[in-house]
Design an enzyme around this catalytic site. Structure first.
Site, PDB file in Angstrom:
ATOM      1  CB  ALA A 219     -36.805 -21.453 114.483  1.00  0.00           C
ATOM      2  CG  ASN A 220     -41.842 -24.658 115.623  1.00  0.00           C
ATOM      3  OD1 ASN A 220     -40.857 -25.381 115.550  1.00  0.00           O
ATOM      4  ND2 ASN A 220     -42.922 -24.985 116.273  1.00  0.00           N
ATOM      5  NE  ARG A 221     -42.191 -22.785 106.917  1.00  0.00           N
ATOM      6  CZ  ARG A 221     -41.168 -22.368 106.175  1.00  0.00           C
ATOM      7  NH1 ARG A 221     -40.794 -21.104 106.220  1.00  0.00           N
ATOM      8  NH2 ARG A 221     -40.530 -23.198 105.402  1.00  0.00           N
TER       9      ARG A 221
END
Ligand code: C5P
Length: 410
Positions: A219-221
């Site tokens: 995931a990305n932040r």
């Protein structure tokens, strides 16, 4: 006498502030009660300089509340119960001073405290000298209150009580206030100006989760705060908004249709399903890659064995797909979260992704933008770059929504 008013049986908390127009509020109480409403009055100290609590209480057939720290009232009713135990809060007259206090969230007397504590609809009928109404400070306060969801009726134009003064600032006629209150309780009242009424918008927000196996993901932040705020701001301007949200921990914004997704491919499908639309704002931090063959069972860690290799494959670029789509919305906006070469990268993205605008934001760790409440953005279009000062994400959202409404109207 009017019958079957929507105000019948409604409990109205009527706040009377200190202006000469308060004499009209005596008639207002009568008119509201004629329609079957219960009127519970709160008077500021200023209001009591113009009319007596005795007159107000007699007309309302209720106790008049005046003190924030009254031992008797706090035991009996209390300001929080006053604030919540009604269907509508009506402020007539609403003076410049009371509006200024509300805009700031001050609570230094019973009226302002109740206004800060209430979760009920609030309708204000301003009354003041035309110079006070036109003053930039009052303009600012009213604009802020409209954003906060406060409704206004008036003021009207005409002669002031002061001799020879005329202009905008007079409290509107009592029956006009009654009509506005009726419209508010039946839900037909216009709130803030709605330049996006009749327009459809799609917004993506949050991260995507790309599974490695059923328990692990890439995931990305992204907290989703900025994207959710933009969806809410577009809705406040009247747009019919579909928010396609990745997994976030913040609540769904009000007034918006929310589609919850996990992966980039589902996000793209949900965006396409929301077309046709007039505008699209892609704020989501979509994972660029996903695991080519996500495992169906949890990958086991076996002592002595090398970690499993992950074969990545590219995710669809949602912004670029929609930027070149057969059903491309008229306005397509992307975000560019960068840590280096902000503007150069934003300009590249504008062209490559087929966007009308890229909102570039510096997300270097020292900025605290990631997950934080504030943001500092630069709007990049073909016409150039416009840097905005740092502000709350809600404020960025509001201003961006207004800008997009303006661009759509052109
Ligand atoms: O290329 P980059 O990820 O930096 O581009 C950011 C912009 O593109 C954002 O508006 C983001 O929502 C969008 N985007 C997308 N789909 C992707 C990657 C980015 O919509 N797969």
């Amino acid at each position: 006498m009017p019958h079957a008013s929507p105000l019948a049986g409604k409990r109205i908390l009527l706040i009377l502030a200190g202006g000469i127009a308060v004499y009209k509020s005596l008639d207002l109480i009568r008119r509201l009660r004629e329609r079957g409403a219960q009127v519970r009055p709160i008077m500021t100290e200023g209001a009591q300089a113009f009319v007596t609590p005795l007159a107000v209480g007699a007309l309302a057939a209720d106790k008049v509340f005046t003190e924030l720290f009254s031992r008797e009232d706090e035991q009996d009713v209390g300001h929080i119960r006053l604030a919540r135990g009604c269907d509508l809060v009506l402020i007539a007259p609403a003076t410049a001073n009371l509006l200024a206090k509300m805009a700031q969230g001050l609570a230094d007397d019973l009226a302002s405290t109740v206004l800060l504590a209430t979760d009920r609809p609030v309708l204000a009928a301003p009354a003041m000298n035309p110079h006070m109404w036109a003053h930039p400070a009052t303009r600012r306060n009213v604009a802020r209150m409209v954003e906060d969801g406060i409704r206004f009726v008036g003021p009207g134009r005409g002669e002031m009580a002061e001799r020879g003064e005329a202009g905008e600032g007079r409290m509107v006629e009592v029956l006009e206030i009654v009509a506005a209150a009726e419209a508010l309780v039946t839900g037909t009242a216009p709130s803030a100006p709605q330049p996006l009424k009749g327009r459809k918008a799609v917004v993506t927000s949050g991260p995507t989760h790309e599974p490695i196996d059923p328990v692990r993901y890439i995931a990305n932040r992204s907290s989703g705060k900025q994207g959710h705020a933009i969806a809410a701001a577009l809705a406040r301007l009247g747009a019919e908004v579909t928010l396609v949200s990745g997994p976030v921990t913040i609540p769904d914004p009000a007034g918006v249709r929310v589609v919850h997704v996990e992966q980039a491919r589902d996000m793209l499908a949900a965006v396409e399903a929301a077309l046709p639309a007039d505008l699209a704002v892609f704020v989501a931090a979509v994972a660029d890659w996903r695991v080519a063959d996500a495992a169906h069972g949890k990958i086991k860690k076996t002592p002595g064995e090398a970690p499993p290799p992950l074969q990545l494959t590219e995710n669809p670029d949602i912004l670029r797909t929609i930027g070149h789509h057969g059903q491309r919305p008229r306005l397509v906006v992307g975000f560019a979260a960068e840590t280096d070469d902000l503007l150069a990268n934003a300009r590249l993205k504008l062209a490559r992704k087929g966007a009308d605008m890229i909102v570039a934001n510096d997300v270097s760790p020292e900025t605290g933008v990631m997950g934080g409440a504030r943001n500092s953005v630069t709007l990049v279009t073909d016409a150039g770059a416009e840097a905005w000062p740092e502000m709350d994400k809600d404020e960025v959202a509001h201003r961006l929504a207004e800008r997009l409404a303006k661009l759509l109207a052109e």
